[in-house]
Write a protein that holds these residues in place. Structure first.
Motif, PDB file in Angstrom:
ATOM      1  N   LEU A 283       0.814  -1.221   0.000  1.00 28.70           N
ATOM      2  CA  LEU A 283       0.000   0.000   0.000  1.00 28.70           C
ATOM      3  C   LEU A 283       0.847   1.270   0.000  1.00 28.70           C
ATOM      4  CD1 LEU A 283      -3.020  -0.815   2.333  1.00 28.70           C
ATOM      5  CD2 LEU A 283      -3.078  -0.203  -0.094  1.00 28.70           C
ATOM      6  N   GLU A 284       2.097   1.143   0.324  1.00 28.45           N
ATOM      7  CA  GLU A 284       2.989   2.299   0.283  1.00 28.45           C
ATOM      8  C   GLU A 284       3.263   2.762  -1.150  1.00 28.45           C
ATOM      9  OE1 GLU A 284       4.004   3.963   2.948  1.00 28.45           O
ATOM     10  OE2 GLU A 284       2.838   2.579   4.191  1.00 28.45           O
TER      11      GLU A 284
ATOM     12  N   LEU B 268      -2.766   0.230  -7.709  1.00 29.96           N
ATOM     13  CA  LEU B 268      -3.802  -0.722  -8.090  1.00 29.96           C
ATOM     14  C   LEU B 268      -4.424  -1.379  -6.854  1.00 29.96           C
ATOM     15  CD1 LEU B 268      -2.270  -2.477 -11.233  1.00 29.96           C
ATOM     16  CD2 LEU B 268      -4.216  -0.897 -11.160  1.00 29.96           C
ATOM     17  N   LEU B 269      -3.595  -1.738  -5.886  1.00 28.54           N
ATOM     18  CA  LEU B 269      -4.117  -2.313  -4.649  1.00 28.54           C
ATOM     19  C   LEU B 269      -4.959  -1.292  -3.894  1.00 28.54           C
ATOM     20  CD1 LEU B 269      -4.289  -4.534  -2.507  1.00 28.54           C
ATOM     21  CD2 LEU B 269      -2.089  -3.712  -1.604  1.00 28.54           C
ATOM     22  N   ALA B 270      -4.493  -0.051  -3.832  1.00 27.07           N
ATOM     23  CA  ALA B 270      -5.261   0.987  -3.153  1.00 27.07           C
ATOM     24  C   ALA B 270      -6.622   1.168  -3.797  1.00 27.07           C
ATOM     25  CB  ALA B 270      -4.478   2.300  -3.165  1.00 27.07           C
ATOM     26  N   ALA B 271      -6.684   1.137  -5.140  1.00 29.38           N
ATOM     27  CA  ALA B 271      -7.965   1.256  -5.837  1.00 29.38           C
ATOM     28  C   ALA B 271      -8.847   0.044  -5.560  1.00 29.38           C
ATOM     29  CB  ALA B 271      -7.722   1.413  -7.334  1.00 29.38           C
ATOM     30  N   GLN B 272      -8.248  -1.119  -5.498  1.00 31.58           N
ATOM     31  CA  GLN B 272      -8.989  -2.350  -5.216  1.00 31.58           C
ATOM     32  C   GLN B 272      -9.651  -2.281  -3.835  1.00 31.58           C
ATOM     33  OE1 GLN B 272      -6.434  -5.749  -5.637  1.00 31.58           O
ATOM     34  NE2 GLN B 272      -7.944  -7.194  -4.912  1.00 31.58           N
ATOM     35  N   LEU B 273      -8.922  -1.758  -2.859  1.00 33.19           N
ATOM     36  CA  LEU B 273      -9.447  -1.702  -1.502  1.00 33.19           C
ATOM     37  C   LEU B 273     -10.528  -0.643  -1.330  1.00 33.19           C
ATOM     38  CD1 LEU B 273      -6.230  -2.288   0.639  1.00 33.19           C
ATOM     39  CD2 LEU B 273      -8.126  -3.859   0.240  1.00 33.19           C
ATOM     40  N   GLN B 274     -10.743   0.192  -2.319  1.00 34.35           N
ATOM     41  CA  GLN B 274     -11.871   1.112  -2.273  1.00 34.35           C
ATOM     42  C   GLN B 274     -13.192   0.405  -2.553  1.00 34.35           C
ATOM     43  OE1 GLN B 274     -11.114   4.415  -4.916  1.00 34.35           O
ATOM     44  NE2 GLN B 274      -9.198   4.966  -3.888  1.00 34.35           N
TER      45      GLN B 274
ATOM     46  N   PHE C 202      -5.629 -14.521  -5.145  1.00 32.69           N
ATOM     47  CA  PHE C 202      -6.672 -14.855  -6.113  1.00 32.69           C
ATOM     48  C   PHE C 202      -8.065 -14.598  -5.546  1.00 32.69           C
ATOM     49  CE2 PHE C 202      -9.824 -18.111  -7.202  1.00 32.69           C
ATOM     50  CZ  PHE C 202     -10.049 -17.800  -8.535  1.00 32.69           C
ATOM     51  N   VAL C 203      -8.318 -15.028  -4.320  1.00 33.97           N
ATOM     52  CA  VAL C 203      -9.642 -14.830  -3.721  1.00 33.97           C
ATOM     53  C   VAL C 203      -9.945 -13.342  -3.595  1.00 33.97           C
ATOM     54  CG1 VAL C 203     -11.079 -15.252  -1.690  1.00 33.97           C
ATOM     55  CG2 VAL C 203      -9.546 -17.037  -2.517  1.00 33.97           C
ATOM     56  N   THR C 204      -8.941 -12.548  -3.236  1.00 38.67           N
ATOM     57  CA  THR C 204      -9.133 -11.108  -3.129  1.00 38.67           C
ATOM     58  C   THR C 204      -9.521 -10.506  -4.475  1.00 38.67           C
ATOM     59  OG1 THR C 204      -7.498 -11.036  -1.349  1.00 38.67           O
ATOM     60  CG2 THR C 204      -8.019  -8.960  -2.427  1.00 38.67           C
ATOM     61  N   ARG C 205      -8.856 -10.917  -5.514  1.00 38.84           N
ATOM     62  CA  ARG C 205      -9.159 -10.389  -6.856  1.00 38.84           C
ATOM     63  C   ARG C 205     -10.497 -10.901  -7.368  1.00 38.84           C
ATOM     64  NH1 ARG C 205      -4.882  -8.172  -9.935  1.00 38.84           N
ATOM     65  NH2 ARG C 205      -2.967  -7.930  -8.707  1.00 38.84           N
ATOM     66  N   ALA C 206     -10.845 -12.143  -7.028  1.00 40.16           N
ATOM     67  CA  ALA C 206     -12.143 -12.670  -7.442  1.00 40.16           C
ATOM     68  C   ALA C 206     -13.278 -11.882  -6.801  1.00 40.16           C
ATOM     69  CB  ALA C 206     -12.243 -14.145  -7.084  1.00 40.16           C
ATOM     70  N   ALA C 207     -13.099 -11.481  -5.557  1.00 43.08           N
ATOM     71  CA  ALA C 207     -14.106 -10.650  -4.899  1.00 43.08           C
ATOM     72  C   ALA C 207     -14.232  -9.299  -5.596  1.00 43.08           C
ATOM     73  CB  ALA C 207     -13.744 -10.460  -3.429  1.00 43.08           C
ATOM     74  N   PHE C 208     -13.119  -8.713  -5.935  1.00 40.86           N
ATOM     75  CA  PHE C 208     -13.112  -7.407  -6.598  1.00 40.86           C
ATOM     76  C   PHE C 208     -13.796  -7.471  -7.959  1.00 40.86           C
ATOM     77  CE2 PHE C 208     -10.832  -4.442  -9.468  1.00 40.86           C
ATOM     78  CZ  PHE C 208     -11.234  -3.244  -8.893  1.00 40.86           C
TER      79      PHE C 208
END
Length: 344
Positions: A88-89, A93-99, A309-315
């Motif tokens: 996250l530093e 892309l990860l920051a956008a995903q966590l939105q 993978f599970v995190t991206r599948a949720a997104f």
């Protein structure tokens, strides 16, 4: 973040979790959901969350440490948690995903058992046999869950008793953070069964198919296409053995439609570690964990792909969740694929 009150004499996994919470105090939402005792010591049951505050956003819960001896599962979740926070530093892309999604971490469900180096909690109860439902048909003697007494392994607790504090805390977290959403996932990390690594999903109590078999089949298919050399056995837990009181069966059955809750158990096969280092059999932790440092590092590297993978599948759930016009066809494929082995 309100930092929980830790005992001064704990264990390395708790210290690592504490370190992560301190380092990410401005990013994480930390909750103490209960507190348990192990002898004279007191341990808070702590979750840490990050991501969207929208109660309708997809969510993933990462759990470990249900069995106190299976420390590698907790280490895996902590490693994934630490890596996400480091990314996250710099990772936009990860920051956008966590939105758009929410992540909930509960890496030490049974701190008393882990502190005491026991599989069960300090009351001698196997938490993954502690839910009230009974299995259908035959279960393995003792291993399927027993009520003879805590001096034998796999003790479920007394008949008609309330679930243990740790089990109740896990279910409460699932109800408040996962089951209440239109879509949620859980990954519970364990170790100790078999030569190979497995991904299990409900049911453990019956051969009956879960309602969301098409969704699970699509997850499996997508994962295999993205990671064709993954090496997991991806199947209902009842294909291996049935058991009484499985917490994930209980949580899944308590989910109210049309909400979709997809719990999975990542079972790390410890027998391969024992085969490479048979002396592990003579230590309690060695039956469930890699002892050699290089093997531990290999496990932490290998399984992060599935958590990611599970995190991206949720997104990206809107792109793969089945619709009414295709769901029946997918169900037929899933049912054929996951027939009981003896019926194939």
């Amino acid at each position: 973040m309100t930092r929980p009150a830790w005992d001064s004499d704990t264990f390395s996994e708790y210290d690592e979790f504490n370190s992560i919470l301190d380092a990410a105090s401005t990013r994480l939402e930390v909750k103490t959901v209960s507190e348990v005792r192990a002898g004279a010591r007191s341990f808070p049951l702590v979750t840490a969350s990050i991501g969207s505050s929208d109660p309708q956003a997809p969510a993933i819960g990462f759990f470990a440490g249900v069995h106190g001896l299976e420390r590698i599962g907790t280490q895996l979740v902590l490693e994934y948690m630490r890596a996400l926070l480091e990314r996250l530093e710099w990772d936009d892309l990860l920051a956008a995903q966590l939105q758009s999604i929410r992540l909930i971490f509960f890496p030490i469900v049974n701190p008393g058992g882990m502190f005491l180096n026991t599989r069960a909690n300090p009351n001698g109860v196997d938490l993954m046999r502690n839910a009230p439902q009974n299995a259908e048909g035959h279960v393995p003697f003792l291993a399927g869950g027993q009520r003879i007494g805590p001096w034998l392994p796999w003790y479920r607790g007394p008949v008609n008793s309330r679930m243990e504090l740790e089990s109740t805390a896990l279910i409460d977290v699932v109800k408040s953070e996962l089951m209440s959403r239109p879509l949620s996932f859980a990954v519970d990390c364990h170790s100790g069964f078999g030569w190979d690594d497995s991904i299990w999903f409900p049911y453990a109590r019956t051969d009956q198919q879960m309602m969301h078999l098409p969704e699970m089949y699509l997850l499996k298919t997508m994962f295999e296409r993205a990671y064709p050399h993954h090496g997991y056995a991806f199947e209902p837990q009842s294909h291996q053995y049935r058991l009484h009181g499985d917490l994930w069966d209980y949580a899944y059955d308590a989910t109210t439609p049309p909400n979709i809750f997809l719990p999975m158990t990542l079972e790390l096969g410890s027998w391969r570690w024992i085969r490479k280092n048979p002396r592990q059999l003579f230590t309690r932790l060695g039956i469930f964990n890699p002892i050699k440092a290089h093997r531990t590092r290999r496990v932490l590297r290998r399984h992060v792909n599935f958590l990611e993978f599970v995190t991206r599948a949720a997104f990206a759930s809107s792109r793969w969740l089945p619709h009414d016009d295709t769901r029946q066809r997918i169900l037929e494929c899933a049912s054929a694929h996951w027939q009981r082995p003896a019926a194939r």
